[in-house]
Scaffold this active site. Structure first.
Site, PDB file in Angstrom:
ATOM      1  N   HIS A   3      20.901 -21.877  12.009  1.00 36.52           N
ATOM      2  CA  HIS A   3      20.614 -22.174  13.415  1.00 36.52           C
ATOM      3  C   HIS A   3      20.826 -20.893  14.232  1.00 36.52           C
ATOM      4  CE1 HIS A   3      20.675 -26.688  13.156  1.00 36.52           C
ATOM      5  NE2 HIS A   3      21.168 -26.347  12.009  1.00 36.52           N
ATOM      6  N   SER A  60      22.024 -35.879  13.132  1.00 35.29           N
ATOM      7  CA  SER A  60      21.636 -35.395  14.473  1.00 35.29           C
ATOM      8  C   SER A  60      20.726 -36.419  15.137  1.00 35.29           C
ATOM      9  CB  SER A  60      20.901 -34.054  14.328  1.00 35.29           C
ATOM     10  OG  SER A  60      19.675 -34.237  13.652  1.00 35.29           O
ATOM     11  N   HIS A  72      25.663 -30.157  16.952  1.00 34.24           N
ATOM     12  CA  HIS A  72      25.952 -31.379  16.201  1.00 34.24           C
ATOM     13  C   HIS A  72      27.324 -31.916  16.586  1.00 34.24           C
ATOM     14  CE1 HIS A  72      23.052 -29.180  13.626  1.00 34.24           C
ATOM     15  NE2 HIS A  72      22.594 -30.386  13.344  1.00 34.24           N
ATOM     16  N   TYR A 117      29.349 -33.258  14.553  1.00 37.16           N
ATOM     17  CA  TYR A 117      30.343 -32.895  13.516  1.00 37.16           C
ATOM     18  C   TYR A 117      30.928 -31.502  13.728  1.00 37.16           C
ATOM     19  CZ  TYR A 117      26.468 -30.368  11.231  1.00 37.16           C
ATOM     20  OH  TYR A 117      25.418 -29.537  10.985  1.00 37.16           O
ATOM     21  N   GLU A 118      30.275 -30.682  14.550  1.00 40.30           N
ATOM     22  CA  GLU A 118      30.828 -29.355  14.835  1.00 40.30           C
ATOM     23  C   GLU A 118      32.030 -29.448  15.779  1.00 40.30           C
ATOM     24  OE1 GLU A 118      27.671 -26.037  15.217  1.00 40.30           O
ATOM     25  OE2 GLU A 118      26.581 -27.876  15.702  1.00 40.30           O
TER      26      GLU A 118
END
Ligand code: HPA
Length: 271
Positions: A59, A210, A81, A83-84
């Site tokens: 990315h 996502s 995201h 989860y980041e």
């Protein structure tokens, strides 16, 4: 929130004068589409006031403004995201900014695992609907009426009309496309085989980490949505092999040409 959105948008308007009509959100390995944009003005996320900053491999982390097939677009090369560790407001902030810039339609793309056993890695899937299994919703909290209604309708989150247009575009190019339900999971673990069996039973065709938050916010903002998944692998337990991010990137790499051709034709026909 509205002030933050306006501040980001007004900075971006200084970088690029024209109002983009289409917003493209490019998933893992699919950011190459932004390289096709003509007269490109690239704005790194870290330079945009109030914008979060992206961390995942594959990315790039910039907005790309310009013209694709004669249509003014803005593309997110790299997305945020859940989860980041970004909260839902950060994950979806760029969609709010797109709306403020004048975008009317968002094309959301992702790499996803195939849950439907008739799919194959490399297939493209038009998203007909989604299941929100992320365990959160970006609209939880006080509702700003200036941004949208308290209880947004999701009965046609993914525009039927745009799906028809996309099918026609794919037919014209001789590219076959699947159609199905995308399941949004939080990640970052891939699913267990038992979870995949559950998701299939519940009507899921593809699974990823996502898209669902961005689409919820796009609908809240009154944007039309087209969603396209690139089936990068079969989901856990279908094949007798472990899953890894390299496979996801390799497959998206392999279908890149078809993906690019399809999205460009769709954009051209949206003119
Ligand atoms: N599961 C979740 N997310 C994914 C997958 C998967 O199998 N493939 C690509 N993104």
């Amino acid at each position: 929130m509205k002030q933050h959105i306006e501040a980001s948008a007004s900075y971006l308007k200084q970088q690029f004068g024209e109002a983009p009509k289409i917003g493209l959100i490019l998933g893992s390995g699919l950011g190459v589409l932004a390289d096709e944009i003509e007269g490109a003005v690239r704005v790194p996320y870290e330079s945009i006031p109030n914008f979060p900053v992206s961390t995942v491999e594959g990315h790039a982390g910039q907005l790309v403004f310009g013209t694709l097939q004669g249509v003014t677009v803005v593309a997110m090369q790299g997305r945020f995201h859940y989860y980041e560790g970004y909260d839902m407001q950060k994950v979806t902030f760029p969609v709010r900014v797109m709306k403020e810039l004048g975008v009317e339609t968002v094309v959301v793309t992702n790499a996803a695992g195939g849950v439907n056993t008739s799919f194959e890695p490399g297939d493209l899937m038009l998203i007909s609907d989604h299941l929100n299994f992320i365990g959160n919703n970006p609209l939880i909290g006080p509702n700003d009426g200036a941004l949208g209604v308290r209880f947004p309708d999701m009965s046609e989150a993914y525009s039927r009309e745009l799906r028809q247009l996309a099918k026609g575009a794919a037919d014209g190019l001789g590219i076959s496309v699947q159609e199905g339900v995308y399941v949004g999971m939080s990640g970052p673990t891939y699913e267990t085989p038992a979870e995949i069996r559950m998701l299939r039973t519940l009507g899921g065709d593809a699974v990823g980490m996502s898209t669902v938050p961005e689409v919820i916010v796009a609908r809240h903002a009154g944007l039309k949505v087209l969603g396209i998944s690139c089936i990068s692998n079969m989901a856990a337990g279908i094949l007798d092999q472990p899953l890894n991010h390299e496979e996801v990137i390799e497959t998206t790499e392999r279908v890149k040409a078809n993906f690019l051709a399809l999205v460009k034709e769709i954009v051209r026909q949206m003119k």
